[in-house]
Design a protein around this motif. Sequence first.
Motif, mmCIF file in Angstrom:
data_model
loop_
_atom_site.group_PDB
_atom_site.id
_atom_site.type_symbol
_atom_site.label_atom_id
_atom_site.label_comp_id
_atom_site.label_asym_id
_atom_site.label_seq_id
_atom_site.Cartn_x
_atom_site.Cartn_y
_atom_site.Cartn_z
ATOM 1 N N LEU A 197 0.824 -1.198 0.000
ATOM 2 C CA LEU A 197 0.000 0.000 0.000
ATOM 3 C C LEU A 197 0.868 1.262 0.000
ATOM 4 C CD1 LEU A 197 -2.740 -0.993 2.629
ATOM 5 C CD2 LEU A 197 -2.858 -1.186 0.145
ATOM 6 N N ALA A 198 1.930 1.256 0.795
ATOM 7 C CA ALA A 198 2.753 2.454 0.938
ATOM 8 C C ALA A 198 3.759 2.622 -0.195
ATOM 9 C CB ALA A 198 3.499 2.419 2.276
ATOM 10 N N TYR A 199 4.341 1.527 -0.672
ATOM 11 C CA TYR A 199 5.383 1.620 -1.701
ATOM 12 C C TYR A 199 4.855 1.309 -3.109
ATOM 13 C CZ TYR A 199 8.957 2.147 1.881
ATOM 14 O OH TYR A 199 9.719 2.632 2.922
ATOM 15 N N GLY A 200 3.580 0.914 -3.203
ATOM 16 C CA GLY A 200 2.980 0.677 -4.513
ATOM 17 C C GLY A 200 1.800 1.578 -4.794
ATOM 18 N N GLY A 201 1.229 2.160 -3.738
ATOM 19 C CA GLY A 201 0.096 3.068 -3.914
ATOM 20 C C GLY A 201 -1.202 2.371 -4.266
ATOM 21 N N VAL A 307 -4.483 6.472 11.847
ATOM 22 C CA VAL A 307 -4.014 6.234 10.486
ATOM 23 C C VAL A 307 -4.840 5.101 9.876
ATOM 24 C CG1 VAL A 307 -2.082 5.469 9.042
ATOM 25 C CG2 VAL A 307 -1.678 7.026 10.957
ATOM 26 N N THR A 308 -5.279 5.269 8.638
ATOM 27 C CA THR A 308 -6.073 4.248 7.951
ATOM 28 C C THR A 308 -5.262 3.631 6.819
ATOM 29 O OG1 THR A 308 -6.996 5.747 6.279
ATOM 30 C CG2 THR A 308 -8.128 5.642 8.411
ATOM 31 N N PRO A 309 -5.671 2.460 6.325
ATOM 32 C CA PRO A 309 -4.980 1.889 5.166
ATOM 33 C C PRO A 309 -4.963 2.837 3.969
ATOM 34 C CG PRO A 309 -6.348 0.216 6.200
ATOM 35 C CD PRO A 309 -6.677 1.517 6.874
ATOM 36 N N HIS A 310 -6.023 3.634 3.806
ATOM 37 C CA HIS A 310 -6.073 4.555 2.662
ATOM 38 C C HIS A 310 -5.034 5.661 2.789
ATOM 39 C CE1 HIS A 310 -8.108 5.799 -0.973
ATOM 40 N NE2 HIS A 310 -8.127 7.046 -0.548
ATOM 41 N N ASP A 311 -4.651 5.988 4.018
ATOM 42 C CA ASP A 311 -3.601 6.992 4.220
ATOM 43 C C ASP A 311 -2.272 6.527 3.628
ATOM 44 O OD1 ASP A 311 -5.238 8.819 5.518
ATOM 45 O OD2 ASP A 311 -4.825 7.986 7.502
ATOM 46 N N LEU A 312 -2.057 5.222 3.558
ATOM 47 C CA LEU A 312 -0.818 4.708 2.978
ATOM 48 C C LEU A 312 -0.776 4.977 1.472
ATOM 49 C CD1 LEU A 312 -0.467 1.313 4.887
ATOM 50 C CD2 LEU A 312 0.621 3.509 5.388
ATOM 51 N N ARG A 313 -1.921 4.917 0.823
ATOM 52 C CA ARG A 313 -1.992 5.254 -0.613
ATOM 53 C C ARG A 313 -1.698 6.739 -0.812
ATOM 54 N NH1 ARG A 313 -4.256 4.049 -5.713
ATOM 55 N NH2 ARG A 313 -5.790 5.530 -6.501
ATOM 56 N N ALA A 314 -2.262 7.587 0.056
ATOM 57 C CA ALA A 314 -1.983 9.023 -0.020
ATOM 58 C C ALA A 314 -0.514 9.307 0.285
ATOM 59 C CB ALA A 314 -2.881 9.774 0.964
ATOM 60 N N ARG A 332 0.830 6.132 -11.337
ATOM 61 C CA ARG A 332 0.989 5.002 -10.421
ATOM 62 C C ARG A 332 -0.297 4.721 -9.640
ATOM 63 N NH1 ARG A 332 5.955 2.763 -9.536
ATOM 64 N NH2 ARG A 332 5.384 2.083 -7.422
ATOM 65 N N LEU A 333 -1.044 5.767 -9.343
ATOM 66 C CA LEU A 333 -2.282 5.567 -8.602
ATOM 67 C C LEU A 333 -3.452 5.160 -9.502
ATOM 68 C CD1 LEU A 333 -0.612 6.935 -6.335
ATOM 69 C CD2 LEU A 333 -2.698 8.140 -5.683
ATOM 70 N N GLY A 334 -3.277 5.267 -10.825
ATOM 71 C CA GLY A 334 -4.352 4.904 -11.741
ATOM 72 C C GLY A 334 -5.348 6.010 -11.966
ATOM 73 N N HIS A 344 -7.080 14.956 -3.706
ATOM 74 C CA HIS A 344 -7.487 13.972 -2.704
ATOM 75 C C HIS A 344 -6.335 13.174 -2.080
ATOM 76 C CE1 HIS A 344 -11.663 14.671 -3.636
ATOM 77 N NE2 HIS A 344 -11.452 14.413 -4.906
ATOM 78 N N TYR A 345 -5.151 13.215 -2.682
ATOM 79 C CA TYR A 345 -4.098 12.317 -2.205
ATOM 80 C C TYR A 345 -2.797 13.036 -1.865
ATOM 81 C CZ TYR A 345 -7.149 8.560 -3.733
ATOM 82 O OH TYR A 345 -8.211 7.714 -3.882
ATOM 83 N N ALA A 346 -2.102 13.515 -2.895
ATOM 84 C CA ALA A 346 -0.753 14.058 -2.681
ATOM 85 C C ALA A 346 -0.798 15.333 -1.850
ATOM 86 C CB ALA A 346 -0.082 14.329 -4.022
ATOM 87 N N ARG A 347 0.099 15.414 -0.885
ATOM 88 C CA ARG A 347 0.247 16.608 -0.066
ATOM 89 C C ARG A 347 1.730 16.948 0.042
ATOM 90 N NH1 ARG A 347 -4.262 16.292 -0.981
ATOM 91 N NH2 ARG A 347 -6.093 16.646 0.339
ATOM 92 N N ALA A 348 2.020 18.218 0.307
ATOM 93 C CA ALA A 348 3.413 18.629 0.465
ATOM 94 C C ALA A 348 4.032 17.887 1.643
ATOM 95 C CB ALA A 348 3.492 20.132 0.694
ATOM 96 N N MET A 349 5.246 17.399 1.464
ATOM 97 C CA MET A 349 5.934 16.666 2.510
ATOM 98 C C MET A 349 6.301 17.598 3.655
ATOM 99 S SD MET A 349 5.918 13.628 1.358
ATOM 100 C CE MET A 349 7.031 12.841 2.509
ATOM 101 N N ASP A 350 6.321 17.061 4.867
ATOM 102 C CA ASP A 350 6.721 17.855 6.032
ATOM 103 C C ASP A 350 8.122 18.413 5.821
ATOM 104 O OD1 ASP A 350 4.375 17.367 7.302
ATOM 105 O OD2 ASP A 350 5.120 15.713 8.543
ATOM 106 N N GLY A 351 8.269 19.702 6.054
ATOM 107 C CA GLY A 351 9.570 20.334 5.888
ATOM 108 C C GLY A 351 9.802 20.898 4.509
ATOM 109 N N ALA A 352 8.992 20.504 3.521
ATOM 110 C CA ALA A 352 9.210 20.986 2.154
ATOM 111 C C ALA A 352 9.015 22.496 2.068
ATOM 112 C CB ALA A 352 8.259 20.282 1.187
ATOM 113 N N ASP A 353 8.050 23.026 2.813
ATOM 114 C CA ASP A 353 7.801 24.461 2.779
ATOM 115 C C ASP A 353 9.001 25.220 3.351
ATOM 116 O OD1 ASP A 353 5.853 26.431 2.027
ATOM 117 O OD2 ASP A 353 5.667 26.908 4.153
ATOM 118 N N ASP A 354 9.631 24.667 4.390
ATOM 119 C CA ASP A 354 10.831 25.291 4.945
ATOM 120 C C ASP A 354 11.965 25.300 3.921
ATOM 121 O OD1 ASP A 354 9.478 25.632 7.293
ATOM 122 O OD2 ASP A 354 10.307 23.851 8.253
#
Length: 388
Positions: A197-201, A307-314, A332-334, A344-354
């Motif tokens: 889920l996390a490494y394949g989406g 944390v939910t299984p769907h969060d791993l896809r995000a 990759r997500l189809g 609905h899925y991709a969000r900026a990574m923690d620290g990226a804004d810094d």
Amino acid sequence: MAEKRRRFGRVRQLPSGQWQARYKGPDGKDHPAPTTFATERLAEKYLSVVEGDIAQGRWISPTAGKTTVAEWADRWYRSAMSRWKPKTRESYRSVLDRLIGPHLGRVKLSALKPIMVSNWVGKLSEEVSASQVRQAYRLLSQVMTSAVNNDMIPVTPCRGVRLPRLPEADPRILTVEQVNRLSAICEPVDRVLVLLLAYGGLRIGEALALRRRHLDVENGRVVVAEAVTQLVGGPVIGTPKSHQRRALTLPTFVVELVGELLGNLPEGGDVFLFGGRQRHTQDRQQSYHGFRRRFRVAVTAAGLGDVTPHDLRATHASWVADSHGVLVAARRLGHANASVTTRHYARAMDGADDHVAMHLDEVARDASVARQQRKDDERVPNRQADGN
């Protein structure tokens, strides 16, 4: 008296002396005028009005006055249900029966107006969540659009209606360290599922539907061709959401774990990678609800909160978007549209804004240094001129 054909429609005199007008509507059916007329001229005038309504798109089928919203919604549902996935059929039927039928079902199609739809939305907003209200409105809009397309009503009443706003609910994005910590706590089979889920989406339903024939361990690839959908009557296997079949390349360490898991399973291409947990039940997929219970226990033990299984896809979407761009993440997500990935899925990574702010600081400093250097260079020739 014999029937008289006109350029549009036809008229005839009845034994009573009254005149009847008939015409063929856009629906292909023959329609008589709702009343008879004292003169032939009045019957012809009626046909002229109907002809104008048809030409300008204002024509309404005479049966619309008798057809209720519930009756038309049922006709629409039965005519379209063969195109939908089982989950969609179940969801639409539930919304029609719970949220639309009890409130608007008895209203005649021709009598339903925007103000009535607006009042219905307001009442629903007091009873159910904003997402359910919006889902019900979208479904009613589809039903009414089909009524317009079938000449039951001239225009849809689903217009100009304000819908409740959805609450902001961003997915939980995990770091690599958090995912690895979570997977390490899981039992071996669940560990492989979490890493997929996390490494394949993959969606959880796509992962649970994986069979041996979908996995190419030698080349490190997985083909997402099926998905499990949880229905009231039990799980159903069909194509992935939006029928988006796709092939993915997986990280080597995930492929190795998948290979080890396959090595402990019976032969045969139809064997599920994540089969039933009882002995000799690899001919059916694992229960989602059972995995979900074990997943919650592992999440708590890892100290990760809610944390939910769907969060791993995000999480996967965010990792890939951050390193390779949104378009790659969408593939990759189809997702056929990358906007779905970002919304609905991709969000900026923690620290990226810094990091962005630090980069802009560097850009500004470099520009300031370059500007000062130009000024210094300009002063040198001036000093040389003064010395001469």
